[in-house]
Write an enzyme that holds these catalytic residues in place. Structure first.
Site, mmCIF file in Angstrom:
data_model
loop_
_atom_site.group_PDB
_atom_site.id
_atom_site.type_symbol
_atom_site.label_atom_id
_atom_site.label_comp_id
_atom_site.label_asym_id
_atom_site.label_seq_id
_atom_site.Cartn_x
_atom_site.Cartn_y
_atom_site.Cartn_z
ATOM 1 N N PRO A 2 0.825 -1.206 0.000
ATOM 2 C CA PRO A 2 0.000 0.000 0.000
ATOM 3 C C PRO A 2 0.865 1.265 0.000
ATOM 4 C CG PRO A 2 -0.547 -1.473 1.835
ATOM 5 C CD PRO A 2 0.717 -1.950 1.243
ATOM 6 N N GLU A 3 0.715 2.064 -1.038
ATOM 7 C CA GLU A 3 1.348 3.381 -1.090
ATOM 8 C C GLU A 3 0.207 4.401 -1.034
ATOM 9 O OE1 GLU A 3 4.256 3.601 -4.299
ATOM 10 O OE2 GLU A 3 4.609 1.447 -4.143
ATOM 11 N N LYS A 58 1.681 7.330 3.894
ATOM 12 C CA LYS A 58 1.085 5.990 3.955
ATOM 13 C C LYS A 58 0.483 5.693 5.326
ATOM 14 C CE LYS A 58 4.882 4.771 0.907
ATOM 15 N NZ LYS A 58 6.169 4.057 0.794
ATOM 16 N N ARG A 277 16.667 -0.703 -3.981
ATOM 17 C CA ARG A 277 15.371 -1.187 -4.457
ATOM 18 C C ARG A 277 15.418 -1.546 -5.928
ATOM 19 N NH1 ARG A 277 13.470 -3.152 -0.484
ATOM 20 N NH2 ARG A 277 13.533 -1.835 1.325
#
Length: 287
Positions: A2-3, A58, A277
């Site tokens: 979830p962003e 978030k 990332r």
DNA sequence: CTTCTTGTTACTGA
DNA sequence: ATCAGTAACAAGAA
């Protein structure tokens, strides 16, 4: 994961469902999900109700109606908040790794709130990184002061946005993902925003031209607006407050598309590592 | 079996 | 001071 668009969707859903309902049971099945004292957590919420739910980056912020305390919920990687009536059956649910979420609770349901009308709110989290936490108004202010510009807030203006890039030398992707600078962008949307802005993720921010920063600023608004419209991106775990998947996966241009052809130019989407990332981009469309 | 994934924090070394 | 890199956290996928 979830962003901002996913958390915004859940927040909007819950604001329509759970406000002003008295909490008659707080069932904590996994103590690790609660930051701080468990007894204070239960005591603060039992018998109270939620007045309003807000979001910064978030982070979800539930204002309690009968006290000056706030419930903070961070979903981290695999957290879910699913609301359902009485019997724990979710209309549009889907498999949550190999566990049906049509029937709740499941083995990942770590916290369950029951309301006076017998409806329930489930906090599920497979990876157990997410948390719930009670804070005072003062604590909340301290926490929020650590967050950067939220792209949906009224202070998200080009001038403020330009300030973020001043005197920095790191990669543009690292800046976009730094919650202290900009709140709400994670790995999926960082890659999508930079594709939309036609900027390579490894560009050092001190090499960005004025026009390019403006393009990134606009790209954030465009990508987030559309992602919210389609209720977020679901790969495996994310669902909205009714247990339904998000649809934005259909519109992803680069994220998880390495090895595939770029829709715009036909080049193969590449994958590299930036700021620790996995990062996907089109070497031809992005400069 | 190993390696990778994710958001965030904490730490280390440059 | 600033930044890059890495480990930790958990559990599952490949």
């Amino acid at each position: 994961m979830p962003e901002l668009p996913e958390v915004e969707t859940i927040k909007n859903d819950l604001n329509k469902k759970v406000l002003n309902k008295r909490i008659i049971q707080v069932d904590v099945r996994q103590k690790k999900a609660i930051r701080g004292s468990l007894s204070i957590f239960v005591k603060t919420l039992l018998g109270k109700s939620f007045q309003k739910i807000n979001r910064v980056g978030k982070l979800l912020i539930f204002k309690t109606k009968e006290s000056e305390f706030y419930l903070l919920i961070h979903l981290k990687v695999t957290g879910q908040l699913i609301y359902c009536y009485k019997n724990g059956v979710v209309a549009g649910g889907h498999d949550f790794p190999k566990v049906e979420i049509n029937k709740l609770p499941n083995k990942y349901s770590h916290v369950i709130f029951k309301f006076a009308d017998l409806s329930q709110l489930f906090f599920n989290d497979m990876r157990k990184f997410g948390y719930l936490k009670i804070v005072s108004k003062k604590d909340l202010e301290k926490i929020l002061a650590e967050y950067g510009l939220d792209p949906l807030s009224s202070s998200f203006k080009l001038n403020n946005f330009r300030e973020i890039f001043k005197n920095k030398k790191t990669s543009v992707k690292a800046v976009l993902m730094d919650q202290k600078l900009i709140a709400g962008i994670g790995n999926i949307y960082a890659d999508e925003i930079l594709f939309q802005a036609r900027i390579k993720p490894n560009r050092k921010v001190n090499t960005l031209k004025k026009e390019e920063i403006k393009n990134i600023f606009e790209a954030i608004k465009i990508v987030f607006k559309k992602a919210i419209k389609y209720r977020g991106t679901t790969f495996s775990d994310y669902v909205d407050a009714s247990g339904n998947k998000g649809d934005f996966i259909r519109f992803l241009k680069v994220y998880r598309r390495e090895g595939e052809k770029c829709e715009q130019c036909g080049n193969i989407i590449e994958k590299i590592k930036i700021a620790g990332r996995g990062t996907r981009y089109c070497n031809r469309c992005q400069r």
